[in-house]
Design a protein around this motif. Structure first.
Motif, short mmCIF file in Angstrom:
data_model
loop_
_atom_site.label_atom_id
_atom_site.label_comp_id
_atom_site.label_asym_id
_atom_site.label_seq_id
_atom_site.Cartn_x
_atom_site.Cartn_y
_atom_site.Cartn_z
N SER A 192 0.81 -1.22 0.00
CA SER A 192 0.00 0.00 0.00
C SER A 192 0.84 1.28 0.00
CB SER A 192 -0.95 0.02 1.21
OG SER A 192 -1.78 -1.12 1.17
N LYS A 234 2.40 1.49 -5.26
CA LYS A 234 3.20 0.90 -6.34
C LYS A 234 2.35 0.68 -7.60
CE LYS A 234 4.40 -2.83 -4.08
NZ LYS A 234 3.72 -2.55 -2.79
N SER A 235 1.22 -0.01 -7.38
CA SER A 235 0.37 -0.31 -8.54
C SER A 235 -0.11 0.99 -9.18
CB SER A 235 -0.83 -1.17 -8.12
OG SER A 235 -0.35 -2.38 -7.54
N THR A 236 -0.48 1.95 -8.33
CA THR A 236 -0.92 3.26 -8.84
C THR A 236 0.18 3.87 -9.72
OG1 THR A 236 -2.17 3.55 -6.81
CG2 THR A 236 -1.79 5.52 -8.16
N MET A 238 -5.67 -0.49 -4.55
CA MET A 238 -6.54 -0.50 -3.36
C MET A 238 -7.49 0.69 -3.42
SD MET A 238 -5.41 0.15 0.50
CE MET A 238 -4.56 -1.35 0.82
N GLU A 241 -9.70 3.64 -2.11
CA GLU A 241 -9.37 4.54 -1.01
C GLU A 241 -10.27 4.37 0.20
OE1 GLU A 241 -8.89 8.23 -3.24
OE2 GLU A 241 -7.34 7.05 -4.24
N ASP A 296 5.33 11.10 -2.25
CA ASP A 296 4.84 12.15 -1.34
C ASP A 296 5.96 13.10 -0.95
OD1 ASP A 296 2.47 10.87 -1.62
OD2 ASP A 296 2.19 10.35 0.50
P1 GDP Z 1 0.30 -0.81 -3.53
O1 GDP Z 1 -0.22 -1.77 -2.58
O2 GDP Z 1 1.67 -0.39 -3.24
O3 GDP Z 1 0.19 -1.33 -4.95
O4 GDP Z 1 -0.61 0.49 -3.46
P2 GDP Z 1 -1.84 0.92 -4.32
O5 GDP Z 1 -1.40 1.47 -5.64
O6 GDP Z 1 -2.86 -0.12 -4.31
O7 GDP Z 1 -2.32 2.15 -3.50
C1 GDP Z 1 -2.62 2.06 -2.15
C2 GDP Z 1 -3.34 3.30 -1.70
O8 GDP Z 1 -2.50 4.42 -1.74
C3 GDP Z 1 -4.52 3.63 -2.58
O9 GDP Z 1 -5.63 3.97 -1.77
C4 GDP Z 1 -4.06 4.84 -3.39
O10 GDP Z 1 -5.10 5.74 -3.67
C5 GDP Z 1 -3.10 5.50 -2.47
N1 GDP Z 1 -2.09 6.22 -3.16
C6 GDP Z 1 -1.69 6.01 -4.42
N2 GDP Z 1 -0.70 6.86 -4.76
C7 GDP Z 1 -0.49 7.63 -3.69
C8 GDP Z 1 0.41 8.70 -3.43
O11 GDP Z 1 1.19 9.13 -4.28
N3 GDP Z 1 0.33 9.26 -2.16
C9 GDP Z 1 -0.50 8.78 -1.27
N4 GDP Z 1 -0.46 9.33 -0.09
N5 GDP Z 1 -1.37 7.80 -1.46
C10 GDP Z 1 -1.34 7.22 -2.70
#
Ligand code: GDP
Ligand code: MG
Length: 722
Positions: A63, A66-68, A81, A83, A199
């Protein structure tokens, strides 16, 4: 299966629908390796890309966006994920092809690299959970063994927290990397660690964050226990580093978008030969792209499914990962697979020819087909297998070449055999037909036909020789030899026919009504045999000069000529001798002798038949007539010249030339009794009437003459008594 774990994906929309809309799950939650990678690489047109593809992975805690990040950079649809519901989404390892919907149409502007395969690796959170640690280690090993670039995703506020989860992850990455090198110390196995600091608020400049991270990385490296031989190795022996920051996605959405679009172009295609490093050894990916050739794992795209699957199997079975061995195994596997396809291609052309082998004929078009089939198969193999492990590839290429050549050799040998047979048959046929055409010059007929059939044979053999790979020199020599033997045999037959014709025409000359032997026998005198001898020698001499003309046209050798002339002379004598025997049969001779007698005794000087009158000298005339005829008989007994010498037959015939097989009289030395009158060297040959036959002939003549006398006498008496 491919869409597992996509709940709540922000990209669960139109754009990424379809079987592979979200890529594929390379490793699923049960740690099983996918079977759909070949289909996926086919669907995305990557399978045939050779080395023109890239593989990158992302690492980081759960979370951390990464995927984002990947979805923004590469237009992928990895599940993110939601929000509102915070739960882990990425399970196992996903793979998806990067695309760029906003690519500039101007080809001169920087573009996202072609065929970038992105792997989204499940992150971990609770470092204490043993099972997670196990998967983290395994997925790190898998990613390092396959990927060129590892994106390390990290919050700004995590930087400097040396004990944090991220540092633990990096420790794992370094460890497994060293583990790989235990087996493969020779290869420089380089990767790029691309730190993306999320961030980023901006208070701490990137430069400071970078320095902090580099210090931490070095600390981790020094703290590792290194395998033997690598104790003094430095982290930069194996890794390049580069750093970037991104603004907060939720607080600065526009900035975030802008920055990710800029960051994307670091993943551009150009691969500089001289990479640019800054003073602290950090790769300047804004000057050059991230894809340095040194990072590429050199696994051809069509071998990736098998290679990745094997790597994963080795990892899950906790076996030492030995990349060179894996590459060799992959090469063997893929080379064999490619070889099968190439043989199938080869079969399409060659199998019909093989099926026709039993016909034992010259197969039209075989040569070009052999060449094309071999070239096609080998060039396909070279193109597709040539990217694999060089040593294995070369061995497999040799194997394939040998195997195909062996099959072609069978066809080649059969073709040569058939062509050989054909050549001889066409040669004999053409010559025979040519001889029948009157006026054909045998010598030039043979020369021309030989050249034509040999040219045809050579052309066929050459066409099937695979540009000299197969030799036909021996076969050609054999064909030439056989042709020459054939020519000699045909010439021999032709000479035989010529001899027979000559013999026949001599025979008809000897038996001619006008000037032959029988005609000469009409005048029995001491010159009878000398005349016949002249008839014989001039006839034979004439015939020989005719024969020599003809045999020259046959291209006969001097030796063959001499032999033939010798044979002709001997045969001519035999013919003459037979005619003489015929002519001197007792009955015939008696008739001839009686003719002489009658002419003298029964007819007067004017040729008028006598009518004996009483008192005429019948006895005296009879005795004189008989005497005249009896004198002729010795003339007939021996064939001799006017001076009573024997005719120079042996001289006339000459010595037997070398290599001649004696036809007649070969067994003369067995004894006089066996001596043949037909032998040209036998003493008997000139004895036409033996003494016994002379006696018998004389007696018979006397009897008939006496009878004529008695008849004449009786005629006188009867005329007197009338
Ligand atoms: P992963 O588990 O690393 O793949 O994370 P996800 O891409 O699923 O994102 C996890 C959460 O972090 C989601 O609710 C996103 O909306 C949020 N998120 C994505 N990018 C950012 C960012 O640049 N900053 C913050 N604070 N939250 C983010
Ligand atoms: Mg994720």
């Amino acid at each position: 299966m491919a869409t597992n774990g996509v709940n709540g994906s922000a990209f669960n929309g139109d754009e990424h629908e379809g079987e592979f809309g979200h890529g594929i799950q390379v490793i699923d939650e049960n740690k099983e390796f996918t079977s759909t990678m070949p289909e996926y690489l086919t669907a995305t047109n990557v399978l045939q890309a050779g080395f023109s593809y890239h593989l990158i992975s992302v690492f980081g805690s759960q979370s951390t966006g990464k995927s984002t990040l990947l979805n923004h950079l590469f237009n992928t649809a990895f599940p993110v994920m939601s929000e509102s519901r915070r739960q882990q989404t990425t399970k196992g390892i996903w793979m998806s092809l990067a695309t760029d919907p906003n690519a500039s149409p101007n080809p001169d502007e920087p573009h996202l690299g072609k065929n970038i395969l992105v792997m989204d690796v499940e992150g971990t959170d609770g470092r204490e959970r043993g099972e997670d640690q196990d998967f983290e280690r395994k997925s790190a090993l898998f990613a390092i063994a396959t990927s060129e670039v590892l994106i390390v995703n990290i919050w700004e506020h995590q930087v400097g927290l040396y004990q944090g989860a991220n540092m633990g992850l990096l420790k794992t990455v370094f460890e497994v990397n060293l583990q790989l090198f235990q087996k493969d110390k020779a290869t420089v196995h380089r990767s790029l660690l691309f730190f993306v600091i999320r961030d980023h608020i901006g208070h701490t400049p990137l430069e400071n964050l970078k320095n902090t991270l580099l210090a931490d990385l070095n600390n981790i490296w020094h703290g590792l226990s290194k395998p033997p031989g690598l104790e003094s190795s430095s982290i930069s022996d194996f890794f390049d580093f580069t750093f970037a920051t991104l603004p907060h996605k939720l607080l600065q959405p526009d900035q975030f978008k802008l920055e990710t679009q800029k960051l994307k172009l670091r993943f551009r295609e150009e691969s500089p030969t001289n990479a640019t490093y800054s003073g602290d050894g950090v790769l300047d990916t804004s000057k050059n792209g991230v894809f340095l050739p040194a990072y590429h794992r050199r696994i051809p795209a069509d071998g990736l499914p098998h290679y990745a699957g094997n790597i994963w199997r080795m990892i899950t079975e906790n076996k030492d990962l030995d990349l060179p061995t894996q590459q060799e195994l992959l090469a063997q596997y893929r080379c064999d697979e490619i070889s099968v396809v190439c043989v199938e291609l080869f079969d399409e052309t060659i199998t019909p020819f093989e099926a026709a082998l039993s016909q034992k004929i010259v197969q039209p078009g075989l040569g070009p087909a052999m060449k094309t089939a071999l070239d096609t198969a080998l060039s396909k193999f070279k193109e597709e297998a040539g990217r694999y492990h060089k040593v294995v590839y070369k061995r497999k290429l040799e194997d394939l070449e040998k195997k195909l050549q062996a099959r072609l050799k069978v066809l080649y040998v059969a073709q040569l055999t058939a062509a050989h047979k054909n050549t001889i048959a066409v040669f004999a046929d053409t010559i025979q037909k040519g001889i029948k055409r009157s006026g054909a010059d045998f010598a030039s007929l043979v020369t021309e036909t030989r050249a034509t059939v040999l040219a045809d044979f050579t052309a066929e053999a050459e066409a099937c020789s695979l540009d000299g790979a197969f030799s036909y020199t021996e076969e050609l020599h054999a064909v030439e030899k056989e042709l020459d033997e054939g020519a000699t045999r045909l010439r021999g037959e032709e000479m035989g026919r010529l001899l027979a014709r000559m013999e026949k025409s001599l025979r008809s000359k000897f038996t001619s009504e006008d000037d032959g032997v029988a005609y000469m026998f009409k005048t029995i005198s001491p010159t009878l045999y000398p005349r016949i001898w002249t008839l014989f020698t001039t006839g034979v001499t004439d015939q020989i000069s005719l024969f020599t003309q003809r045999s020259t046209a046959l291209n006969a050798t001097a030796e063959e000529n001499e032999q033939a002339v010798y044979k002709l002379k001997k045969r001519a004598w035999k013919v003459l001798r037979m005619i003489l025997d015929e002519e001197t049969k007792e009955q015939g001779l008696i008739t001839r002798l009686m003719g002489y007698f009658d002419k003298d005794f029964r007819y007067d000087d004017q040729g008028v038949p006598r009518v004996w009158k009483a008192g005429e000298d019948i006895e005296g005339t009879f005795a004189k007539s008989k005497e005249t005829v009896l004198k002729l008989i010795p003339n007939l007994a021996t064939f001799q010249l006017e001076d009573s010498s024997k005719p120079p037959l042996v001289t006339f015939i000459g010595d037997a030339p070398a290599g001649i097989e004696e036809e007649i009289g070969a067994t003369a030395e067995e004894g006089d009794d066996e001596e043949d009158v037909f032998s040209t060297s036998s003493a008997k040959t000139f004895i036409i009437l033996t003494p016994g036959r002379v006696t018998s002939l004389t007696e018979s003549f006397n009897r008939q003459a006496d009878q004529a006398f008695v008849d004449a006498k009786r005629g006188t008496i009867s005329s007197v008594s009338q």
